[in-house]
Write an enzyme that holds these catalytic residues in place. Structure first.
Site, PDB file in Angstrom:
ATOM      1  N   GLY A 110       0.818  -1.215   0.000  1.00 57.66           N
ATOM      2  CA  GLY A 110       0.000   0.000   0.000  1.00 57.66           C
ATOM      3  C   GLY A 110       0.852   1.266   0.000  1.00 57.66           C
ATOM      4  O   GLY A 110       0.420   2.313  -0.494  1.00 57.66           O
ATOM      5  N   GLU A 113       1.706   1.817  -3.504  1.00 56.70           N
ATOM      6  CA  GLU A 113       0.465   2.246  -4.171  1.00 56.70           C
ATOM      7  C   GLU A 113       0.138   3.705  -3.840  1.00 56.70           C
ATOM      8  O   GLU A 113      -0.358   4.441  -4.686  1.00 56.70           O
ATOM      9  CB  GLU A 113      -0.676   1.306  -3.770  1.00 56.70           C
ATOM     10  CG  GLU A 113      -0.506  -0.071  -4.406  1.00 56.70           C
ATOM     11  CD  GLU A 113      -1.432  -1.138  -3.844  1.00 56.70           C
ATOM     12  OE1 GLU A 113      -1.529  -1.252  -2.601  1.00 56.70           O
ATOM     13  OE2 GLU A 113      -2.050  -1.858  -4.643  1.00 56.70           O
TER      14      GLU A 113
END
Ligand code: HXC
Length: 259
Positions: A110, A113
């Site tokens: 994440g 991301e």
């Protein structure tokens, strides 16, 4: 309310805000609370006329080592569905002002991301980018298969997503994932400098240009060109366009007001 997992640094440069992810003991792992705070702070900054560009950083050791594995470990599919964490990510995706990721150390899962949700990425020499979710028996869920593939191409994206291999800053730069690599002591300063440059432009032109570049990920060339053209025409309705062109003719620096 003062955020618990973030530090908001006001004005490191004119019209620039800096939001620091701050769970240092957990390498800034992105738990739901941190992401909720980030969404709220970014929304506030997006609505603040004094802010024209936003830097997001972690610390020297980690930008963020991913979603919080300990928080997810015992969740069921229905828990995850009900938690609906990605609506937070969708809100961040709709932030209109430019987001500049300042990355040192780990940007994983994440965390990687989140850097890709930003518009520009400045990295230190120690930065490592990766989608190691496969090692946990899962896969990327916040754009890691989509934005990464668009940024670095199928071959490298497949390798990263299927083997979990991390990229060095140099590899990430060569692959087109990031904008610039600088020595560790300079990464934040460099990101703020980039933000300050953007913040010195017309905020309306910046907003519409960001919107148009992002449109290219979502649409056909023909529709994208139409979208670009409309934004281009619209900017001729702004005082900043008159100021920008007049300043050029008069050989002086423009003063943009966001009107
Ligand atoms: C929770 C984490 C964490 C994470 C690190 N920590 N990453 N906690 N979630 N993602 C914690 C560790 O448990 C440890 O806490 C402390 O931070 C320091 O980490 P260490 O492992 O001791 O540090 P180091 O040996 O330097 O190794 C660094 C690392 C490793 C290589 C980054 O921590 C690691 O592999 N982390 C997980 C990376 C990852 O798999 N990310 C993807 C997550 S899934 P204690 O209490 O033990 O000291 C994901 C899905 C996204 O992101 C879905 C969409 C949002």
């Amino acid at each position: 309310m003062t955020p618990e997992h973030l530090i908001v640094h006001q004005q490191p440069a004119p019209h620039v805000a800096h939001v620091q992810l701050h769970r240092p003991k957990e390498l800034n792992a992105l738990n739901l609370e941190l992401m909720g705070e980030l969404r709220d702070v970014l929304r506030q900054l997006d609505a603040d006329d004094q802010v024209r560009a936003i830097v997001i950083s972690g610390d020297e050791k980690a930008f963020a080592a991913g979603a919080d594995i300990k928080q997810m470990a015992d969740k069921t599919a229905i828990d995850m569905y009900n938690i609906d964490q990605f609506s937070t990510w969708d809100t961040i995706r709709r932030i209109k002002k430019p987001l500049i990721a300042a990355v040192s150390g780990f940007a994983l899962g994440g965390g990687c991301e989140l850097t890709m949700l930003c518009d520009l990425i400045i990295a230190s020499e120690t930065a490592r980018f990766g989608q190691p979710e496969i090692k946990l028996g899962i896969m990327p869920g916040a754009g890691g298969t989509q934005r990464l593939t668009r940024a670095v191409g199928k071959a490298l994206a497949m390798e990263m997503v299927l083997t979990g291999r991390l990229l060095t800053a140099e590899e990430a730069f060569q692959a087109g994932l990031i904008n610039k690599i600088v020595p560790v002591p300079l990464y934040l300063q460099e990101a703020v400098k980039m933000a300050a440059t953007i913040a010195s432009m017309s905020p309306l032109a910046v907003r519409m240009a960001k919107e148009a570049v992002l449109k290219s990920f979502d649409t056909t060339l023909d529709e994208g060109l139409q979208f670009e053209r409309k934004n281009f025409y619209l900017l001729f309705a702004t005082e900043d366009q008159k100021e920008g062109m007049q300043a050029f003719v008069e050989k002086r620096k423009p003063v943009f007001k966001g009107r």
